[in-house]
Design a protein around this motif. Structure first.
Motif, PDB file in Angstrom:
ATOM      1  N   ILE A 112       2.784   6.197  10.356  1.00  0.00           N
ATOM      2  CA  ILE A 112       2.560   7.582   9.934  1.00  0.00           C
ATOM      3  C   ILE A 112       3.061   8.550  11.000  1.00  0.00           C
ATOM      4  CG2 ILE A 112       0.733   9.290   9.522  1.00  0.00           C
ATOM      5  CD1 ILE A 112      -0.776   7.032   8.020  1.00  0.00           C
ATOM      6  N   GLU A 113       2.853   8.220  12.277  1.00  0.00           N
ATOM      7  CA  GLU A 113       3.355   9.080  13.348  1.00  0.00           C
ATOM      8  C   GLU A 113       4.881   9.127  13.335  1.00  0.00           C
ATOM      9  OE1 GLU A 113       3.239   9.374  18.209  1.00  0.00           O
ATOM     10  OE2 GLU A 113       1.678   8.259  17.164  1.00  0.00           O
ATOM     11  N   ALA A 114       5.527   7.990  13.068  1.00  0.00           N
ATOM     12  CA  ALA A 114       6.994   7.959  12.996  1.00  0.00           C
ATOM     13  C   ALA A 114       7.492   8.793  11.828  1.00  0.00           C
ATOM     14  CB  ALA A 114       7.480   6.520  12.866  1.00  0.00           C
ATOM     15  N   ILE A 115       6.797   8.720  10.689  1.00  0.00           N
ATOM     16  CA  ILE A 115       7.195   9.507   9.519  1.00  0.00           C
ATOM     17  C   ILE A 115       7.053  10.992   9.815  1.00  0.00           C
ATOM     18  CG2 ILE A 115       6.506  10.118   7.161  1.00  0.00           C
ATOM     19  CD1 ILE A 115       5.828   7.145   6.749  1.00  0.00           C
ATOM     20  N   ASP A 116       5.935  11.381  10.446  1.00  0.00           N
ATOM     21  CA  ASP A 116       5.714  12.790  10.764  1.00  0.00           C
ATOM     22  C   ASP A 116       6.729  13.301  11.775  1.00  0.00           C
ATOM     23  OD1 ASP A 116       3.612  12.766   9.017  1.00  0.00           O
ATOM     24  OD2 ASP A 116       2.058  12.597  10.570  1.00  0.00           O
ATOM     25  N   THR A 117       7.052  12.495  12.765  1.00  0.00           N
ATOM     26  CA  THR A 117       8.037  12.895  13.771  1.00  0.00           C
ATOM     27  C   THR A 117       9.422  13.045  13.145  1.00  0.00           C
ATOM     28  OG1 THR A 117       6.788  11.693  15.443  1.00  0.00           O
ATOM     29  CG2 THR A 117       9.048  12.283  15.995  1.00  0.00           C
ATOM     30  N   PHE A 142       0.841  -1.185   0.000  1.00  0.00           N
ATOM     31  CA  PHE A 142       0.000   0.000   0.000  1.00  0.00           C
ATOM     32  C   PHE A 142       0.878   1.237   0.000  1.00  0.00           C
ATOM     33  CE2 PHE A 142      -2.105  -3.394   2.399  1.00  0.00           C
ATOM     34  CZ  PHE A 142      -3.263  -3.552   1.654  1.00  0.00           C
ATOM     35  N   SER A 143       0.481   2.245  -0.759  1.00  0.00           N
ATOM     36  CA  SER A 143       1.243   3.489  -0.801  1.00  0.00           C
ATOM     37  C   SER A 143       0.988   4.286   0.472  1.00  0.00           C
ATOM     38  CB  SER A 143       0.843   4.317  -2.022  1.00  0.00           C
ATOM     39  OG  SER A 143      -0.491   4.762  -1.883  1.00  0.00           O
ATOM     40  N   THR A 144       1.890   5.198   0.763  1.00  0.00           N
ATOM     41  CA  THR A 144       1.757   6.023   1.961  1.00  0.00           C
ATOM     42  C   THR A 144       0.522   6.903   1.880  1.00  0.00           C
ATOM     43  OG1 THR A 144       4.160   6.024   2.129  1.00  0.00           O
ATOM     44  CG2 THR A 144       2.988   7.619   3.467  1.00  0.00           C
ATOM     45  N   SER A 145       0.221   7.416   0.688  1.00  0.00           N
ATOM     46  CA  SER A 145      -0.956   8.272   0.546  1.00  0.00           C
ATOM     47  C   SER A 145      -2.237   7.470   0.806  1.00  0.00           C
ATOM     48  CB  SER A 145      -0.990   8.906  -0.842  1.00  0.00           C
ATOM     49  OG  SER A 145      -1.043   7.911  -1.837  1.00  0.00           O
ATOM     50  N   TYR A 146      -2.286   6.211   0.352  1.00  0.00           N
ATOM     51  CA  TYR A 146      -3.444   5.351   0.601  1.00  0.00           C
ATOM     52  C   TYR A 146      -3.584   5.101   2.099  1.00  0.00           C
ATOM     53  CZ  TYR A 146      -6.433   1.207   0.614  1.00  0.00           C
ATOM     54  OH  TYR A 146      -7.439   0.312   0.871  1.00  0.00           O
ATOM     55  N   LYS A 147      -2.465   4.806   2.768  1.00  0.00           N
ATOM     56  CA  LYS A 147      -2.487   4.551   4.201  1.00  0.00           C
ATOM     57  C   LYS A 147      -3.011   5.770   4.953  1.00  0.00           C
ATOM     58  CE  LYS A 147       1.451   1.387   4.093  1.00  0.00           C
ATOM     59  NZ  LYS A 147       2.827   1.172   4.554  1.00  0.00           N
ATOM     60  N   ARG A 148      -2.505   6.949   4.585  1.00  0.00           N
ATOM     61  CA  ARG A 148      -2.952   8.180   5.240  1.00  0.00           C
ATOM     62  C   ARG A 148      -4.451   8.396   5.031  1.00  0.00           C
ATOM     63  NH1 ARG A 148       0.911  11.782   7.108  1.00  0.00           N
ATOM     64  NH2 ARG A 148       3.025  11.358   6.415  1.00  0.00           N
ATOM     65  N   ARG A 149      -4.923   8.156   3.802  1.00  0.00           N
ATOM     66  CA  ARG A 149      -6.337   8.367   3.484  1.00  0.00           C
ATOM     67  C   ARG A 149      -7.217   7.432   4.311  1.00  0.00           C
ATOM     68  NH1 ARG A 149      -9.963   6.076   0.060  1.00  0.00           N
ATOM     69  NH2 ARG A 149      -8.395   4.778  -0.944  1.00  0.00           N
ATOM     70  N   ILE A 150      -6.844   6.163   4.400  1.00  0.00           N
ATOM     71  CA  ILE A 150      -7.642   5.187   5.143  1.00  0.00           C
ATOM     72  C   ILE A 150      -7.632   5.518   6.637  1.00  0.00           C
ATOM     73  CG2 ILE A 150      -7.827   2.750   5.798  1.00  0.00           C
ATOM     74  CD1 ILE A 150      -8.764   3.358   2.959  1.00  0.00           C
ATOM     75  N   VAL A 151      -6.476   5.905   7.172  1.00  0.00           N
ATOM     76  CA  VAL A 151      -6.396   6.249   8.595  1.00  0.00           C
ATOM     77  C   VAL A 151      -7.259   7.471   8.879  1.00  0.00           C
ATOM     78  CG1 VAL A 151      -4.840   7.113  10.399  1.00  0.00           C
ATOM     79  CG2 VAL A 151      -4.161   5.160   9.016  1.00  0.00           C
ATOM     80  N   ARG A 152      -7.231   8.473   7.986  1.00  0.00           N
ATOM     81  CA  ARG A 152      -8.088   9.656   8.157  1.00  0.00           C
ATOM     82  C   ARG A 152      -9.566   9.275   8.126  1.00  0.00           C
ATOM     83  NH1 ARG A 152      -6.072  12.490   3.822  1.00  0.00           N
ATOM     84  NH2 ARG A 152      -3.880  12.599   4.238  1.00  0.00           N
TER      85      ARG A 152
END
Length: 152
Positions: free
Chosen positions: A84-89, A42-52
């Protein structure tokens, strides 16, 4: 009935020749190729969208419906939130550019700087001592009292 039994035994003999013991019922001429399963990515953008979308679900069972619709597991959500939290941090942390500092080189540079500073201070001290000697000689020539001659 003897005739029927004879036919059954004959069939068993034929099947024993076609299917050796331990075979699963397939002949040697079966050459069906089964596709190997592949892992989903899964792409990062897909992961972010699903988590949102999962975070925005208010009704009970809405997250489960989202997961069923997308064909995902709840563990995907929990792992993706951490990722996603690790990437943002990591994006917010300041990472210095350029080569990493070498501890041995830093110590060598510090020693060199201290030696240079020490040499300058020694030179300054020698000059101050020469000035003090000259002042003492001048006081002796003029007959003025020196600090050593003054009462304490």
């Amino acid at each position: 009935m003897d005739k029927q039994m004879k036919e059954v035994f004959e069939e068993r003999d034929v099947s024993a020749k076609v299917f050796p013991e331990g075979a699963s019922g397939k002949t040697a001429t079966d050459a069906e190729v089964v596709a190997a399963p592949s892992r989903r990515s899964f792409s990062t953008s897909y992961k972010r969208r699903i988590v949102r979308e999962a975070d925005a679900c208010n009704a009970s069972g809405a997250v489960g419906a989202l997961l069923r619709r997308e064909g995902l597991y709840s563990s995907h959500l929990s792992h993706w939130r951490v990722e996603i939290e690790a990437i943002d941090t990591a994006a917010l942390e300041h990472k210095p550019r350029g080569p990493k500092p070498n501890g041995a080189k830093l110590a060598d540079r510090r020693v060199a700087a201290l030696e240079l500073q020490n040499a300058k201070l020694i030179k300054k001290l020698n000059r101050a001592e020469q000035i003090i000697e000259a002042q003492k000689k001048l006081c002796n020539l003029l007959g003025l009292p020196t600090e050593e001659d003054l009462p304490r």
